[in-house]
Design a protein around this motif. Structure first.
Motif, short mmCIF file in Angstrom:
data_model
loop_
_atom_site.label_atom_id
_atom_site.label_comp_id
_atom_site.label_asym_id
_atom_site.label_seq_id
_atom_site.Cartn_x
_atom_site.Cartn_y
_atom_site.Cartn_z
N SER A 59 12.78 37.31 -43.98
CA SER A 59 11.57 38.03 -43.57
C SER A 59 11.74 39.54 -43.63
O SER A 59 10.78 40.29 -43.71
N GLY A 60 13.00 40.03 -43.58
CA GLY A 60 13.23 41.47 -43.63
C GLY A 60 13.45 42.01 -45.03
O GLY A 60 13.57 43.22 -45.22
N ASP A 61 13.52 41.14 -46.04
CA ASP A 61 13.76 41.58 -47.40
C ASP A 61 12.54 42.25 -48.00
O ASP A 61 11.40 41.86 -47.72
N PHE A 62 12.77 43.26 -48.83
CA PHE A 62 11.68 43.84 -49.62
C PHE A 62 12.29 44.54 -50.82
O PHE A 62 13.49 44.82 -50.87
N GLN A 63 11.44 44.81 -51.82
CA GLN A 63 11.89 45.44 -53.06
C GLN A 63 11.07 46.70 -53.32
O GLN A 63 9.85 46.71 -53.12
N PHE A 64 11.76 47.72 -53.78
CA PHE A 64 11.06 48.93 -54.19
C PHE A 64 11.74 49.50 -55.42
O PHE A 64 12.85 49.08 -55.78
N ALA A 65 11.09 50.44 -56.08
CA ALA A 65 11.61 51.02 -57.33
C ALA A 65 11.72 52.53 -57.20
O ALA A 65 11.04 53.15 -56.38
N MET A 325 15.03 52.15 -61.45
CA MET A 325 15.98 51.61 -60.49
C MET A 325 15.24 50.62 -59.60
O MET A 325 14.18 50.93 -59.05
N TRP A 326 15.81 49.42 -59.45
CA TRP A 326 15.20 48.36 -58.66
C TRP A 326 16.10 48.08 -57.47
O TRP A 326 17.26 47.74 -57.63
N ILE A 327 15.56 48.26 -56.27
CA ILE A 327 16.36 48.10 -55.06
C ILE A 327 15.78 46.98 -54.20
O ILE A 327 14.59 47.02 -53.85
N SER A 328 16.60 46.01 -53.89
CA SER A 328 16.22 44.92 -52.99
C SER A 328 16.93 45.15 -51.67
O SER A 328 18.16 45.16 -51.60
N MET A 329 16.15 45.37 -50.63
CA MET A 329 16.72 45.58 -49.30
C MET A 329 16.93 44.23 -48.64
O MET A 329 15.99 43.47 -48.47
N THR A 330 18.17 43.92 -48.31
CA THR A 330 18.51 42.64 -47.71
C THR A 330 19.14 42.87 -46.34
O THR A 330 19.42 44.01 -45.95
N GLN A 335 20.70 45.97 -52.49
CA GLN A 335 21.23 45.54 -53.78
C GLN A 335 20.51 46.37 -54.84
O GLN A 335 19.28 46.36 -54.91
N ILE A 336 21.28 47.10 -55.64
CA ILE A 336 20.70 48.06 -56.58
C ILE A 336 20.93 47.61 -58.02
O ILE A 336 22.06 47.29 -58.41
#
Length: 353
Positions: A59-65, A325-330, A335-336
């Motif tokens: 539930s806390g994961d999200f992705q941004f660029a 750059m694609w960043i997944s916040m876990t 994770q970059i």
């Protein structure tokens, strides 16, 4: 999205029963109605051919660029394509590291024209875009005033899903550049200039050794350092200090800036690093148009490549690329990944040009 109501479910059940009475030979599939969307994510038939790893959808994961420099020698069409590609990827939002326009102007009409041009491109995005100041965006007080009138603050912060984002301004205040005139006095060749720029992008201790051995390159470096400085005001440092104090328990902090301040002799940036030292953080910058990763103080410091800016003055190596750059916040941290634009296609696949 349509959500079946109890009345709709009863009506559907009645209709199916009536059909079954009229035509016993008809095969009527079962209908399952889920009111909790979480059930759909775990509706897996027994014996499904799958591994036992949990779904990567905390539930806390999200992705941004994050996008790199667009200007400093604009190559038309690249940034526009990046906006299309970001819509394919659907990040939750997009960040920048500055240099949106060529700038270095005092004519407000021309400044407005350049911002109108990039604004039209960014407007194609289907998600928010956060601007960060670059030296081409704010190279004098007129451009700084224009930025504030049109875009808002030139340094700011926000918190998203308990992650703090600090957007800094390394042109605070703007510094006038007379680089061309100063270099002309030194009678500098293009090769000497390019070599000095490349050395300044790398390890500063190693660069000093080269400059000691080749005094002409050292003179060029002094000019470039004098004209290409990181400036961070006391007011900005106080703002950052307050933002950190107000958000002591965020799970991560991202620091975005244009110039990679850790490559400059900047006491102000050293103060900022001291403010950050007790928390996990990642620093992202641009400016040099060449991708470079390093660790400092046990944290990731990343200099992005380009998203349309010039690649002529950079070393032609693996870091010379247009990318997103694609960043997944876990839960375990970011994770970059870096996606080279040349390898990203929509549903049609590669197309001939």
């Amino acid at each position: 999205m349509f959500k079946p109501t109890l009345l709709a479910a009863v009506t559907a059940a009645f209709f199916l029963t009536a059909c079954d009475r009229r035509e016993k030979t008809a095969s009527v599939p079962a209908i399952q109605i889920h009111h909790d969307t979480a059930e759909l994510a775990t509706l897996i038939p027994e014996g499904a051919a799958r591994t036992d790893k949990p779904f990567a959808n905390s539930s806390g994961d999200f992705q941004f660029a994050v996008v790199g420099d667009r200007t400093g020698g604009l190559r038309p069409g690249v940034f526009a394509r990046a906006m299309d590609q970001l819509n394919w990827l659907q990040p939750e939002f997009v960040l920048s590291v500055g240099d949106h326009i060529e700038g270095y102007k005092k004519d407000e009409a021309e400044i407005a024209r350049q911002w109108d041009e990039v604004a039209d491109l960014i407007d194609n995005l289907q998600m928010p875009y956060f601007h960060v100041v670059g030296n081409h965006d704010i190279s004098n007080e007129i451009m700084r005033d224009y930025w504030r009138q049109r875009l808002g603050r030139d340094y700011y912060h926000f918190v998203y899903r308990n992650v703090l984002f600090l957007a800094l301004n390394t042109e605070d205040p703007p510094t006038a550049s007379n680089k061309k005139a100063a270099l002309k006095k030194l009678d500098v060749s293009m090769e000497q200039y390019k070599r000095t720029v490349q050395l300044l992008q790398g390890n500063l201790d190693e660069a000093r050794e080269f400059f000691a051995a080749e005094p002409k390159l050292g003179q060029i470096a002094e000019v470039l350092r004098g004209q290409d400085r990181v400036t961070i005001s006391d007011a900005q440092l106080a703002y950052v200090q307050k933002a950190l104090e107000e958000n002591p328990r965020v799970r991560w902090t991202f620091v975005l800036m244009h110039k990679p301040a850790w490559k400059y002799e900047s006491p102000e940036f050293e103060q900022l690093e001291t403010m950050l030292e007790s928390r996990p953080y990642t620093v992202l910058a641009g400016h040099y148009h060449y991708y470079e990763f390093q660790q400092r103080n046990g944290r990731d410091y990343i200099q992005l490549g380009t998203t349309g800016g010039s690649q002529k003055m950079q070393p032609q190596g693996p870091g010379t690329m247009d990318h997103l750059m694609w960043i997944s916040m876990t839960d375990g941290g970011p994770q970059i990944a870096n996606i080279e634009m040349a390898g990203l296609h929509d549903r049609r696949g590669p197309q001939s040009h």
